[in-house]
Design an enzyme around this catalytic site. Structure first.
Site: not given
Length: 317
Positions: A128, A183
């Site tokens: 991430n 996301h």
């Protein structure tokens, strides 16, 4: 006589909870010859691999798990698929974006090492912030864009489907959902493509409840982080990454929501974004354009611009 039913080598970079769980899922499929688990920590991946290999007689799989510690890439050479899980997980109260600078350095270094040792690999990024790290991995490897993709949509749709199934008290197998976009905050749920037993979701659930579950899906990772306090989700995310790696290795042509390079589809150009794509031996065979409502399309284009701005930033990180 040698068993030819298993083929290929998959490397998972990062032996944390996400990486080790992904490696185990890949091994238990029993379709790969070798699964390699690497980490900067000396001994950790070797120990995990030894432990996993000892489970083979019980679970009945032959795939060999190899652990490589100390930041070495020896033994990963010529991997067909590489899953990059390296990087820091979130802590409670952190957004995925808060990890961008720290994880950019890690992902860039990993991607350069992967490019040198496995120049023909398909890369699946799970670090991430996902969309930005996928773009960065492609820049760092200089691989064709179809050979670098990110794992997000499979996870987000799984969370959405599970939320719907729990709310309605129906089997998860009867629910189909879809999320596109990024996301994170600009995730775009696609209610027009969500069904329960083939019936449109809007026919079986009130609009405000759908909106609530969409919101819960968007914050699905944070919900887990807040409960765990010491890390982030890995059971569902690893299942998603492992399925993507398998689709690549088996050249299955399965259509999955992934973070892929979009160039012209939906009128969007030159950005990594969550879309449906056909997955095969060369990574993304093609982006599959589905029918979207006006508001869904607007949401997707908005997500593209938000991600584009951030992906421009990572080039310098």
């Amino acid at each position: 006589m040698a068993d030819t039913s298993r083929q290929g080598k998959v490397t998972v970079v990062g032996a944390g909870f996400y990486g080790s769980t992904t490696a185990l899922r890949l091994a238990e499929y029993d379709v790969f010859e070798t699964v390699v688990l690497t980490d900067i920590v000396e001994g950790k991946p070797e120990g995990i691999a030894l432990d996993m290999n000892q489970s083979r007689p019980i679970e009945g799989f032959e795939t060999k798990v190899v652990g490589v510690g100390g930041g070495s890439y020896e033994g990963t050479e010529g991997s067909d698929v590489v899953v990059i899980t390296a990087g820091l997980p979130r802590k409670p109260g952190m957004s995925r974006m808060d990890l961008i600078e720290t994880n950019a350095k890690i992902v860039r270094q990993v991607a350069e090492n992967v490019a040198a040792s496995s120049p023909d690999a398909v890369i699946i990024v799970v670090s991430n912030p996902l969309d930005e790290m996928t773009a960065l991995a492609q820049l760092a490897t200089q691989f064709p864009k179809n050979r670098v993709m990110g794992q997000a949509g499979m996870l987000d749709t799984a969370r959405f489907s599970n939320n719907v199934a729990e709310e309605l008290g129906v089997p998860v197998s009867s629910v189909r959902t879809l999320t596109l976009g990024s996301h994170g905050d600009t995730m775009v749920p696609v209610p027009s493509r969500c069904t329960v037993d083939g019936k449109p979701l809007s026919d079986v659930m009130a609009a405000d409840r759908i909106e609530h579950l969409v919101d819960r899906t968007r914050n699905g990772g944070a919900e887990v982080v807040a409960l765990l306090k010491t890390g982030s989700a890995y059971y569902a995310p690893s299942a998603a990454a492992a399925r993507m790696a398998r689709a690549v290795m088996e050249d299955s042509g399965a259509v999955m929501p992934v973070c892929a390079w979009v160039d012209g589809e939906y009128g969007i150009n030159g950005v990594y974004l969550g879309v449906e794509a056909e997955i095969g031996r060369q990574g993304v065979r093609k982006v599959v354009e589905g029918d979207l409502s006006e508001s869904e399309l607007a949401g997707l284009r908005e997500a593209a611009e938000a991600v584009r701005a951030k992906q421009a930033d990572v080039a310098d990180l």
